[in-house]
Write an enzyme that holds these catalytic residues in place. Structure first.
Site: not given
Length: 174
Positions: A17, A52, A56
């Protein structure tokens, strides 16, 4: 709001997701702000958050860590030329409940901020009600609150996608 619409991306743990939500955000061509709701309560979670953030860092994201005041963060960062990605409502709801905040009041404020946003907002949330009934009363209260929040979010946005095994299934189209 004209242009890309706001989206709710639902799925189970490790369903894909977040990756799908990030892809949707990139496809808008807008500036991107990542509203991250996780809190590092232990070393494993601290490492996860750092991983994470590193993933990014070079992809054009601006990351804002906001574990609780999500409505205010949406209001502060929403712009017509910016897409906001909220990852995720499940951790945010956990933070709200553990802080002893009023879930209904906080959820209403959050969804009001999404509705008032001047640019698209992509909400990521876990679909937690498909498994066994939690053993503890706190677990059951969380499952029920998450189900209510997901339903309210699905009503509040024009586009809803369920991710299973990395595959998107459109539940509601704009």
């Amino acid at each position: 709001m004209s242009g890309p619409s706001s989206v709710l991306v639902l799925g189970g743990a490790r369903s894909g997701k977040s990756a799908h939500a990030e892809k949707l955000a990139r496809e808008t061509g807008l500036s991107r702000v990542y509203l991250a709701t996780a809190q590092a309560f232990d070393d494993e979670m601290r490492e996860r958050i750092q991983r994470h953030q590193a993933d990014r860092a070079d992809q054009g994201w601006r990351t804002v860590e906001e574990p609780l005041a999500l409505a205010a963060a949406i209001e502060r960062h929403s712009k017509p030329d910016t897409v906001l990605l909220v990852d995720c409502l499940t951790l945010w709801l956990t933070n709200v409940m553990l802080a002893g905040e009023d879930v209904a009041v906080m959820s209403d404020a959050l969804l009001g901020a999404v509705a008032a946003a001047s640019g698209p907002v992509i909400l990521v949330s876990n679909e937690v009600g498909m498994g066994i009934v939690p053993e503890s009363s706190l677990g059951r209260a969380f499952r029920d609150a998450q189900g209510r929040l997901n339903q309210a979010a699905a009503r509040a946005v024009p586009h809803v996608v369920l991710i299973a095994a990395g595959l998107p299934l459109t539940l509601k189209a704009p």
